[in-house]
Design an enzyme around this catalytic site. Structure first.
Site, PDB file in Angstrom:
ATOM      1  N   ASP A 521      32.233   8.012  59.284  1.00 10.69           N
ATOM      2  CA  ASP A 521      31.044   7.344  59.782  1.00 10.69           C
ATOM      3  C   ASP A 521      30.446   8.015  61.007  1.00 10.69           C
ATOM      4  O   ASP A 521      29.397   7.619  61.481  1.00 10.69           O
ATOM      5  CB  ASP A 521      31.369   5.880  60.106  1.00 10.69           C
ATOM      6  CG  ASP A 521      32.405   5.758  61.213  1.00 10.69           C
ATOM      7  OD1 ASP A 521      33.105   6.753  61.433  1.00 10.69           O
ATOM      8  OD2 ASP A 521      32.505   4.694  61.832  1.00 10.69           O
ATOM      9  N   LYS A 522      31.102   9.009  61.564  1.00  9.08           N
ATOM     10  CA  LYS A 522      30.562   9.666  62.748  1.00  9.08           C
ATOM     11  C   LYS A 522      31.195  11.039  62.883  1.00  9.08           C
ATOM     12  O   LYS A 522      32.303  11.290  62.402  1.00  9.08           O
ATOM     13  CB  LYS A 522      30.840   8.835  63.996  1.00  9.08           C
ATOM     14  CG  LYS A 522      32.316   8.507  64.188  1.00  9.08           C
ATOM     15  CD  LYS A 522      32.518   7.570  65.350  1.00  9.08           C
ATOM     16  CE  LYS A 522      33.977   7.171  65.479  1.00  9.08           C
ATOM     17  NZ  LYS A 522      34.200   6.229  66.569  1.00  9.08           N
TER      18      LYS A 522
END
Length: 569
Positions: A521-522
């Site tokens: 997610d990042k």
């Protein structure tokens, strides 16, 4: 004229001292002593002026002043009344006399018997250590011992940061090396007839070979293999047959048959004796098996110790001590175990945050990469939360502890890793079902093997029947069946924890083997953990080298990771 706050023992005399600078007044929210002339934070309530150490304390007081004034009034009344004699003699409280342990009080005072000052009572142990089997988590005991199902040594359920020596590993290591030293010459002596040229023939007088083998094998089997006999017997008593059942049966049968053959060979049936009238001996078989199983135990215990080191590394993220700010404003270093909820702790620049808490004073940047994977520190100010195990930057913080001990985020992470190592994968249920039937089946096959060889085997029939039956018992030990899956779970979760990957349970680990695509997610979780300067663009007549030199000069006194990257470049 408004009156200033003189909490917790304050009065008009103290107000005069405060105004003259000889002493300060007490912050009604946090209890810190502050100078009213320099604090810069004050508020009026009910005709009095109260001074605070920081803006956060002032805001909390303004929101609910009665809460803090009521607490302070109770404390002042208690101090004015003094210690209750009955309470001191009641035998209960947090303070005790070093000379008269029966004297206990709820506050710090002097002993009514000898006049000595009371000292804090050592905190009682709040929780007991539970011991659990690494292979069978349902087995939980209040003290160390062996698992009644598989015979393995129980391990403490609660993790410890101390690198404690494993007594079972130390014992098995000693037994292995002593057994190996005796088994090697025993094996050479027993196999001497198969050595080309028979160089050992005639080395010992006739009839001494069996006695020498007995002398070498006895400590190996009876001392080195004693833990296996203990576990094998318990498996029979508990009706939970396991690999130690087979080891004890196989090695015990081979050793005691050979012992009988050395002591009374003439009483053996002719079928058990060779052409020369001497019965074959199998001391080396029992000794070699014990030594090899000891080696397996040592390797397994070392693997478990390496896996446990991952948990210790997580525990070591939290500092062993904390700097507690007392009510009078002084600071005292205390063990982490003594920190309680509500305590105010100071975190100096570069120090680790000891527990979860809320910032009540100061501002700084905190490195939370151990928790989030992001290498860039997060700015923290008053009323913002910090997590135990994270690293403070270049500012000083005062926090109020909100979660301590097993309630902190770091402790919960450690607990999750520990539980994941003891969890059972779906495939392990299949292994358990197979193992439950495997050992009785092996014993039955061994008996059948003995009967078949004794009836239709070659001469000497009974000798071959015994040897082959023992071979079935030993070769069929379900070591890999019972240990491979749990060990893979322990090693997998441990290695993951060291790499910053937390695995919730064994089922998730087993499912993960079929994953072919991972979506994150990042980008922070995929970086190397420290920023780098990758490109320099200079405008005008300034060169890139000059630009970088000027930037590094500006950033050289900063501890921010981006500043450090510029300086490195």
């Amino acid at each position: 004229m408004s009156r200033e706050n003189h909490h917790r023992g304050g009065g008009s005399g103290e107000r005069e001292k405060a105004s003259s600078g000889e002493s300060g007044v007490v912050d009604p929210v946090c209890g810190m002593t502050v100078d009213p002339d320099t604090s810069g934070h004050s508020a009026e309530y009910d005709g009095e002026t109260y001074h605070f150490c920081c803006g956060g304390c002032r805001e909390r007081f303004v929101d609910d002043p009665e809460r803090y004034l009521e607490e302070d009034g109770e404390q002042r009344r208690a101090e004015a009344e003094g210690p209750d004699e009955s309470e001191v003699a009641a035998g209960e409280g947090d303070y005790t006399c070093p000379m008269h342990p029966e004297v206990r009080a709820g506050r710090e005072d002097s002993c009514p018997k000898c006049g000595m000052g009371l000292e804090p009572v050592e905190p009682a142990v709040r929780s007991r250590t539970e011991w659990v089997c690494p292979m069978h988590p349902e087995i939980v005991r209040d003290e160390p011992g062996d698992c009644p199902i598989c015979g393995m040594a129980l391990e403490p359920r609660s993790a410890s940061a101390a690198d404690e020596e494993n007594p079972e590993l130390a014992s098995m290591t000693r037994r292995f090396w002593a057994s190996a030293a005796l088994t090697l010459p025993l094996l050479v002596l027993a196999m001497s007839e198969m050595i080309p040229g028979r160089p050992l023939e005639g080395l010992l007088p006739s009839g001494w070979g069996g006695w020498v083998q007995l002398l070498l094998a006895t400590p190996v089997v009876l001392w080195g293999g004693w833990p296996f006999f203990e576990r094998g017997w318990r498996s029979v008593v508990n009706r939970s047959l396991n690999m130690f059942t087979l080891i004890a049966l196989g090695t015990g049968t081979a050793y005691f048959y050979s012992l009988y053959a050395v002591l009374a060979p003439q009483t053996l049936p002719s079928g058990l004796r060779g052409e020369g009238g001497e019965a074959p001996l199998y001391f080396e078989a029992s000794a070699v098996i014990v030594t090899l199983v000891l080696l397996g135990q040592v390797l397994e215990l070392k693997a478990r110790a390496r896996t446990s080191s991952a948990i210790r590394e997580l525990l070591e993220l939290a500092p062993p001590t904390a700097l507690r700010v007392e009510e009078d404003g002084s600071e005292r270093e205390v063990p982490l175990e003594e920190v309680e909820e509500g305590d105010r702790l100071r975190i100096k620049p570069g120090e680790k945050v000891p527990v979860d808490g809320v910032v009540v004073d100061g501002s700084s940047s905190v490195d939370e990469s151990m928790l989030t994977g992001e290498s860039v520190p997060v700015e923290k100010g008053v009323d913002e939360e910090v997590t135990g195990g994270t690293v403070n930057g270049n500012g000083s913080l005062v926090i109020r502890a909100t979660r301590v001990g097993s309630d902190t985020v770091l402790a919960q992470i450690v607990q999750m890793v520990s539980e994941a190592q003891r969890s059972r994968a779906p495939i392990q249920r299949l292994a358990d079902r197979v193992a439950a039937w495997f050992v009785p089946a092996v014993v039955a096959v061994a008996v059948l093997t003995f009967v078949v060889w004794a009836v239709v085997g070659v001469e000497p029939k009974l000798a071959y029947a015994l040897v082959n039956a023992v071979a079935v018992l030993i070769v069929a030990c379900p070591c890999a069946l019972g240990l491979a899956t749990p060990m893979s779970i322990m090693v997998g979760t441990g290695r993951g924890a060291r790499a910053g990957v937390l695995i919730k349970n064994a089922e998730a680990l087993e499912t993960f083997q079929s994953v072919d695509t991972v979506v994150v997610d990042k980008t922070g979780t995929l970086t190397e953990g420290s920023p780098e300067v990758t490109e320099k663009v200079a405008l005008g007549e300034l060169s890139e080298a000059d630009l970088l030199g000027l930037a590094a000069a500006l950033e050289s006194s900063s501890e921010h990771p981006l500043a450090a990257a510029v300086v490195r470049a």
